[in-house]
Design a protein around this motif. Structure first.
Motif, mmCIF file in Angstrom:
data_model
loop_
_atom_site.group_PDB
_atom_site.id
_atom_site.type_symbol
_atom_site.label_atom_id
_atom_site.label_comp_id
_atom_site.label_asym_id
_atom_site.label_seq_id
_atom_site.Cartn_x
_atom_site.Cartn_y
_atom_site.Cartn_z
ATOM 1 N N VAL A 96 0.830 -1.203 0.000
ATOM 2 C CA VAL A 96 0.000 0.000 0.000
ATOM 3 C C VAL A 96 0.862 1.249 0.000
ATOM 4 N N ALA A 97 2.019 1.221 0.672
ATOM 5 C CA ALA A 97 2.900 2.387 0.660
ATOM 6 C C ALA A 97 3.497 2.605 -0.720
ATOM 7 N N THR A 98 3.808 1.518 -1.438
ATOM 8 C CA THR A 98 4.330 1.642 -2.806
ATOM 9 C C THR A 98 3.295 2.300 -3.713
ATOM 10 N N GLY A 99 2.031 1.866 -3.593
ATOM 11 C CA GLY A 99 0.984 2.485 -4.400
ATOM 12 C C GLY A 99 0.766 3.940 -4.050
ATOM 13 N N ALA A 100 0.815 4.274 -2.749
ATOM 14 C CA ALA A 100 0.615 5.662 -2.345
ATOM 15 C C ALA A 100 1.762 6.557 -2.804
ATOM 16 N N THR A 117 -7.860 12.144 11.515
ATOM 17 C CA THR A 117 -7.562 11.950 10.095
ATOM 18 C C THR A 117 -8.322 12.941 9.240
ATOM 19 N N ARG A 118 -9.594 13.173 9.573
ATOM 20 C CA ARG A 118 -10.372 14.155 8.800
ATOM 21 C C ARG A 118 -9.777 15.552 8.930
ATOM 22 N N GLN A 119 -9.303 15.903 10.119
ATOM 23 C CA GLN A 119 -8.674 17.210 10.289
ATOM 24 C C GLN A 119 -7.411 17.319 9.446
ATOM 25 N N GLN A 120 -6.660 16.218 9.378
ATOM 26 C CA GLN A 120 -5.450 16.207 8.572
ATOM 27 C C GLN A 120 -5.776 16.326 7.090
ATOM 28 N N GLU A 121 -6.855 15.677 6.664
ATOM 29 C CA GLU A 121 -7.257 15.771 5.262
ATOM 30 C C GLU A 121 -7.646 17.197 4.895
ATOM 31 N N GLU A 122 -8.306 17.915 5.821
ATOM 32 C CA GLU A 122 -8.697 19.295 5.553
ATOM 33 C C GLU A 122 -7.476 20.195 5.402
ATOM 34 N N LEU A 157 0.234 9.768 5.004
ATOM 35 C CA LEU A 157 -0.639 9.532 6.142
ATOM 36 C C LEU A 157 -2.090 9.846 5.811
ATOM 37 N N VAL A 158 -2.327 10.852 4.982
ATOM 38 C CA VAL A 158 -3.700 11.153 4.571
ATOM 39 C C VAL A 158 -4.313 9.962 3.846
ATOM 40 N N ALA A 159 -3.505 9.332 2.981
ATOM 41 C CA ALA A 159 -4.019 8.195 2.205
ATOM 42 C C ALA A 159 -4.071 6.906 3.015
ATOM 43 N N LEU A 160 -3.119 6.719 3.931
ATOM 44 C CA LEU A 160 -2.986 5.435 4.614
ATOM 45 C C LEU A 160 -3.545 5.411 6.025
#
Length: 538
Positions: free
Chosen positions: A410-414, A530-535, A446-449
């Protein structure tokens, strides 16, 4: 658009279009689609009919009504061309209710009872069990010709007694529920009165019966005056119960000693004046007793707290360690200057391709003190599972090896999804590689994972296989064999529910509620962060 209010001309009349034809959302019916629909609905109705017979036999009319209503609703839904969205939503909803909601509700309900060994059935069932367990043979007891049979597999099926009455010659089948007479044409009896064949039953051979001798000895068929028990494999007797129930005092009396055990509705057991409790009790509600027991009982609260702390450390270390190692490998192979990246990636995901339960057993043998690979390879003699900290280090090492390939994938894809222009722009602005990774790459990863890390934490918090197949919770302290140093809450709960010291389903269900609450709170808080980080990075 014309407006009459400001003196404009008359509004343009809307032409009459006639009735609007009905709109069909479903496409034309094909032969293949119709055949699939008929087959699926036929299987559904067939399964419903098959499930209805046990409900009728048990008198479960509420369940039968629900089954009929659900089957009729499904047939109506899929035989009509309307309600197209519901055709996709209803199956998933039914499976969600059947396999998620109902088990959770049943677990919660069980947590407020004393359900477990000695408290499985009703009070009447407890009385019957106490009386039949005290049956002894007395002079003049009726003796029967006995044949042991089963309605299922000879090795595992439920046992029954085929009994021939010496006075009348009639044959009856007996089990824990009582006696039922069989029709003469359904049985074959030899000259000695012993049944040699019976319709619907499989008679056990001497070898098969010998292998289940303990079950045969423990089986008692309740009768009005006591119970019928086996005396070997060919004879049975109707004995007299030494302990009988007295409805007047709501108690059990022992005919030999005269001792009395009075029913206690709060405990769900018969208790004597000296505090002795009969082993067979019944299921009753205990309120919040199982939940408060975790906090108030010092013999439980201390081990529970230690297990909880180790459980949190195990979940965090497993999720964090596998993520760190997987990300490190992904970063190393992300550079285009690395040759043979495809081969390295295939080799790194091999642990992920192996069955985890098999690999856990292999690792358990590798940690063996005497012939384990690790000790032989390093020339050591470490008892990995004999010490608390070495056992914990061992299970974490196993989890690191099993879990990092998934995080690597998953890290390779991200990493491949992050635009290269961002890191190039940071390099132009003078940022070092570490600054570029810490300020740009890692936050975007981190946003993606983050959802995957939360899921990994929740999975490892309840990772039953990782502990049970490697250490089985060992090592155990000498004064408490129920909680080991590597036990997670889930393995502790399993041992409470199915352990050799007696099942405590109600208490295990209460522990399950604690587990669910902890994971739900941690997941909710982490998702919010996580939502706060995405914002911030959106």
């Amino acid at each position: 658009m014309e407006n009459r209010e400001f003196g404009a001309g008359p509004a343009t009349p809307v032409p009459h279009r006639g009735p609007v034809p009905p709109r069909h959302h479903a496409g034309p019916v094909t032969v293949t689609g119709l055949a699939v629909k008929v087959v699926v609905l036929g299987l559904t109705v067939g399964i419903a009919v098959w499930a209805a017979f046990p409900l009728v036999d048990a008198g479960a009319w509420a369940g039968l009504t629900l089954l009929v209503a659900a089957t009729a609703g499904l047939c109506y839904l899929y035989l009509t061309r309307r309600y197209v969205p519901a055709k996709y939503l209803v199956p998933g909803t039914l499976f969600l209710l059947a396999f998620q909601v109902l088990p959770v509700l049943y677990t919660v309900a069980t947590a407020f009872t004393n359900f477990g060994d000695g408290h499985r059935g009703s009070k009447q069932e407890a009385i019957v069990a106490i009386q039949t367990a005290s049956v002894t043979q007395v002079p003049g007891s009726t003796e029967y010709a006995l044949a042991v049979a089963t309605t299922g597999d000879p090795a595992t099926g439920p046992l029954v007694f085929l009994l021939t009455d010496p006075a009348t010659g009639t044959v009856s089948v007996g089990d824990a529920g009582g006696l039922r007479q069989l029709a003469a044409e359904d049985v074959t009896v030899d000259a000695g009165g012993r049944v040699t064949a019976a319709r619907g039953y499989t008679l056990l051979t001497i070898g098969q019966a010998g292998a289940r001798s303990e079950e045969i000895t423990n089986l008692a068929v309740p009768t009005a005056g006591g119970a019928i028990r086996s005396a070997g494999l060919s004879r049975a007797y109707e004995g007299k119960a030494q302990r009988t129930y007295d409805a007047g005092c709501d108690c059990i009396r022992d005919a030999e000693s005269g001792k009395v055990w009075t029913a206690d509705a709060d405990l769900g057991a018969f208790v004597a004046a000296d505090g002795e409790r009969l082993a067979q009790g019944w299921k009753v509600g205990v309120g919040f007793q199982n939940l408060t027991r975790v906090v108030t009982d010092p013999n439980i609260s201390g081990p529970f707290l230690r297990t909880l702390i180790w459980n949190l450390c195990f979940a965090v270390a497993s999720a964090g360690g596998t993520f760190a190692l997987g990300l490190l490998c992904a970063l190393a192979l992300h550079s285009p200057r690395v040759r043979g990246r495809t081969i390295y990636r295939v080799l790194l995901i091999l642990p992920y391709a192996m069955p985890s339960f098999a690999m856990l057993l292999v690792w358990r043998d590798m940690f063996n003190t005497d012939f384990g690979l690790l000790n032989n390879l390093l020339g050591m003699h470490v008892d990995w599972f004999g010490n608390a900290w070495s056992a914990r280090a061992a299970v974490l090492l196993v989890q690191l090896w099993l879990g990092f390939p998934y995080m690597f994938l998953v890290a390779t894809g991200a990493l491949q999804a992050i635009p290269a222009q961002l890191t190039e722009a940071a390099s132009v602005d003078g940022a070092s590689r570490w600054q570029s990774f810490r300020r740009i790459t890692l936050p975007l990863l981190l946003v993606a994972l983050s959802p995957l890390l939360i899921a990994s934490f929740a999975y490892n918090f309840n990772n039953f296989n990782a502990i049970y197949l490697t250490t089985e919770g060992a090592p155990f302290p000498a004064d408490n064999p129920s909680v080991g140093a590597t036990d997670l809450l889930i393995t502790y709960t399993y041992r409470l529910a199915f352990g050799g010291q007696g099942a405590q389903y109600g208490f295990a269900a209460a522990i399950s509620i604690f587990i669910f609450t902890l994971v739900a709170i941690i997941a909710a808080v982490t998702f919010r962060r996580t939502r706060q980080q995405e914002e911030v990075y959106s």
